[in-house]
Each structure stands twice: as structure tokens, then as C-alpha cells.
Design a protein around this motif. Structure first.
Motif, PDB file in Angstrom:
ATOM      1  N   UNK A  53      17.963  -8.540 -13.256  1.00 30.19           N
ATOM      2  CA  UNK A  53      16.864  -8.762 -12.848  1.00 30.19           C
ATOM      3  C   UNK A  53      16.200  -9.699 -13.974  1.00 30.19           C
ATOM      4  N   UNK A  54      15.001 -10.385 -13.964  1.00 31.03           N
ATOM      5  CA  UNK A  54      14.444 -11.151 -14.953  1.00 31.03           C
ATOM      6  C   UNK A  54      13.210 -11.887 -14.529  1.00 31.03           C
ATOM      7  N   UNK A  55      12.130 -11.543 -15.030  1.00 30.18           N
ATOM      8  CA  UNK A  55      10.790 -11.760 -14.903  1.00 30.18           C
ATOM      9  C   UNK A  55      10.248 -12.855 -15.824  1.00 30.18           C
ATOM     10  N   UNK A  56       9.999 -14.050 -15.468  1.00 26.67           N
ATOM     11  CA  UNK A  56       9.164 -15.016 -16.219  1.00 26.67           C
ATOM     12  C   UNK A  56       7.936 -15.160 -16.142  1.00 26.67           C
ATOM     13  N   UNK A  57       7.247 -15.112 -16.985  1.00 26.49           N
ATOM     14  CA  UNK A  57       5.861 -15.560 -16.847  1.00 26.49           C
ATOM     15  C   UNK A  57       5.036 -16.267 -17.723  1.00 26.49           C
ATOM     16  N   UNK A  58       4.281 -17.316 -17.393  1.00 30.30           N
ATOM     17  CA  UNK A  58       3.740 -18.142 -17.822  1.00 30.30           C
ATOM     18  C   UNK A  58       2.307 -18.678 -18.002  1.00 30.30           C
ATOM     19  N   UNK A  76       7.341 -15.779 -12.039  1.00 33.75           N
ATOM     20  CA  UNK A  76       8.752 -15.874 -11.172  1.00 33.75           C
ATOM     21  C   UNK A  76       9.936 -14.790 -11.524  1.00 33.75           C
ATOM     22  N   UNK A  77      10.124 -14.142 -10.503  1.00 32.46           N
ATOM     23  CA  UNK A  77      11.039 -12.910 -10.667  1.00 32.46           C
ATOM     24  C   UNK A  77      12.447 -13.453  -9.793  1.00 32.46           C
ATOM     25  N   UNK A  78      13.486 -13.076 -10.525  1.00 31.10           N
ATOM     26  CA  UNK A  78      14.796 -13.320 -10.145  1.00 31.10           C
ATOM     27  C   UNK A  78      15.770 -12.215 -10.124  1.00 31.10           C
ATOM     28  N   UNK A  79      16.350 -11.632  -9.025  1.00 34.97           N
ATOM     29  CA  UNK A  79      17.593 -10.742  -8.918  1.00 34.97           C
ATOM     30  C   UNK A  79      18.682 -11.724  -8.787  1.00 34.97           C
ATOM     31  N   UNK A 100      21.393 -14.597  -4.791  1.00 33.03           N
ATOM     32  CA  UNK A 100      19.923 -14.539  -5.738  1.00 33.03           C
ATOM     33  C   UNK A 100      18.788 -14.289  -4.747  1.00 33.03           C
ATOM     34  N   UNK A 101      17.749 -13.437  -5.263  1.00 36.12           N
ATOM     35  CA  UNK A 101      16.498 -12.962  -4.282  1.00 36.12           C
ATOM     36  C   UNK A 101      15.330 -13.321  -5.360  1.00 36.12           C
TER      37      UNK A 101
END
Length: 306
Positions: A53-58, A76-79, A100-101
Motif C-alpha cells: 500500500x502506498x499513499x502519495x500526496x502533493x 493518490x492511494x494505490x494497493x 491494483x486498486x
């Protein structure tokens, strides 16, 4: 959608725990953090499941050049779930499936808003986005720490014209090359990765804005080329700390759009049982070009080997 995704996350996590306990009772071997690097393939009948799981925030991105400018927060969250198994007696071929979700929010919403899995199409999108058959190969018997993984990602989400961005509307063929080297009496390891990802699909300039999402075709007809290096230190056989650097390029092959960025990061892994690992990491994009986001990525992964 929110209820379905949360149920999937819970079931997968519970399943990992059960699998790992069984494997832990049977496997008394060396720590798999040190043994099963991305370069190492599975033996026949072994399974590797990774739930990442990754959470990218900008709140910043570059202009058309490399100058930073402020923007309303985007998240942007990606599983990514990867399932692989060994199929060859010599442990040189693995096959698998990746899916991917994603959940994205816009317009200044908080970073954790992605976990609502809303889909109002104006300032939020979420859903299952891609599925990919995959193969891993160790091409040279005398170089066991070199391998490659090749996957073809198919976009499985519907077109939403004029909606917020969810994912690339591309067929994405990605091949990753891995190599690692352990040194310093086994306390240190250098790991390198080179990716070649080709995005196939309709050019954004040729998309029909009345029926297609133009923004999701920005990368079509391009080569994505990230080059990564990780330096790991093993305080014990059950844990590792690492720092990493990545230079990535999106190279125009006909869509009249290109980008590049540099990312630095750090993280760690810990082996909870003989088969269950946890991984946490942080990454920061420090430079970019051509409307590249300059945000941070927070990641948490669970891996089960049995």
C-alpha cells in the motif's frame, strides 16, 4: 465500493497471517528477508504474496519546466497485490498475477481522504484499475542474484469523460531487471533495478472528449524508464534498514509528452514470523520536469512466503 475494498483488505491480511503461521511451523531456515530479495526466485511449489500500500500526496508540482509551484493538495492511494508461485524444478521460472486498486482525491482534501474510497468523479475517483499476468525468470544458472520480471497490465476500469484522473488508460508492458550483491560479511547489500515500461494506447490528442477521459491517456505511446538503487544494512537476520534513490524518465514515443523526476527515500523491513514480513518506507520527489508532482510517498507492505 468502499465496503468491498475494506473487506478485501481485511480478508487478505487475515489470510497472510494464517499462511505465515503454517509456514513458520515448518520452515526453520534462514531469514527470508536476506534470502528472498527481489532477485531471488521461488522453488517449485513455493508461494509469494505481497500486499503493498502506498499513499502519495502533493502540494507542489513543477511548471512546464523545473520550477516549483504550489497547488491544492492532491492524494493518490494505490494497493498492489502480487501473487507468485514457483513452477520449475530448478527455481528459475515463477508465474504470477498482479492487480491494483486506486483511490484519488483532489481540491485540497486531506491526505487520508483517499481511504473513504469515494467516487464522485469531480474531486474523487476510486476502483479496481489494472490486472496483469506476470512471469519471473532467472536467465543464467551461474548468476543466481540476477533476474527479471515481465508483466502486462490491462486497464479494467471504464472511461469517464471529463472526470478526475484515476489511472492510465493504457496497456502497459513492464519488464524489471534485478541484481543484488551482499558484502561486508553479510551485513550490507546493494540492490539495483532497471525498469522498461511501454505504454500502448490511443494518443491523448486523438481521444474523443465526449466519450473518453483525455487526461488518462497522457502517457500512451511512451517509455517509462526508472533506474533505482537500494543500500541495505542488516542489524540482525530478521531486520533491515535501507536508503534508496531513483531517477525516472517518461520518454515520448509519439504522444508529444515527456517527464522526469528524482526521488530519494528510506525504509525498513522486519520479519515477524518465519514467513511473514512487514515493510515500511518513505520517499520524496526532490526534482522534476514538465508538470511533475513534487510530493511524498508513504508505503506499508505485508509479504508472505510459504
Amino acid at each position: 465500493m468502499k465496503r468491498i475494498i475494506l473487506t478485501l483488505l481485511a480478508i487478505t491480511t487475515i489470510s497472510f497471517s494464517g499462511f505465515s503461521q503454517e509456514a513458520g511451523d515448518e520452515d526453520q531456515g534462514k531469514s527470508n528477508i536476506q534470502t528472498y530479495t527481489p532477485s531471488k526466485l521461488l522453488k517449485k511449489g513455493q508461494w509469494d504474496i505481497k500486499f503493498f500500500n502506498s499513499l502519495y500526496t502533493q502540494t507542489e508540482q513543477t511548471d512546464a519546466g523545473s520550477k516549483s509551484q504550489k497547488i491544492a493538495r492532491q492524494n493518490f492511494f494505490t494497493n498492489t497485490t502480487e501473487i507468485y508461485t514457483g513452477v520449475s524444478d530448478n527455481a528459475r521460472i515463477n508465474i504470477g498475477l498482479v492487480f491494483q486498486v486506486r483511490s484519488n482525491t483532489y481540491g485540497g482534501q486531506g491526505a487520508f481522504s483517499v481511504f473513504d474510497f469515494d467516487n464522485n468523479k469531480t474531486d474523487s475517483r476510486s476502483g479496481f484499475t489494472t490486472i496483469a499476468p506476470s512471469i519471473r525468470v532467472q536467465p543464467f544458472a551461474n548468476v543466481p542474484n540476477f533476474s527479471f520480471t515481465s508483466s502486462v497490465y490491462f486497464a479494467i476500469f471504464g472511461d469517464e469523460p471529463n472526470a478526475a484522473y484515476l489511472d492510465k488508460k493504457s496497456t502497459f508492458w513492464e519488464t524489471k531487471f534485478f541484481f543484488d550483491k551482499t558484502f561486508g560479511g553479510g551485513d550490507w547489500q546493494i540492490f539495483t533495478e532497471a525498469d522498461f515500461g511501454f505504454n500502448f494506447g490511443e494518443k491523448s490528442s486523438e481521444a474523443d472528449a465526449a466519450t473518453e477521459n483525455v487526461s488518462e491517456r497522457f502517457a500512451n505511446n511512451s517509455l517509462f524508464l526508472p533506474l533505482s538503487a537500494f543500500l541495505s544494512y542488516f542489524p540482525s537476520d530478521k531486520s533491515t534498514l535501507f536508503i534508496n534513490a531513483q531517477q525516472a524518465f517518461l520518454i515520448d514515443l509519439g504522444n508529444d509528452f515527456s517527464q522526469r523526476y528524482t526521488q530519494l527515500g528510506f525504509g525498513g523491513k522486519y520479519q515477524l514470523t518465519r514467513s511473514l514480513n512487514l515493510e515500511a518506507s518513505f520517499g520524496k520527489i526532490v526534482t522534476g520536469n514538465n508538470f511533475q508532482g513534487l510530493g511524498q510517498t508513504f508505503s506499508l507492505g505485508v509479504r508472505a512466503l510459504f
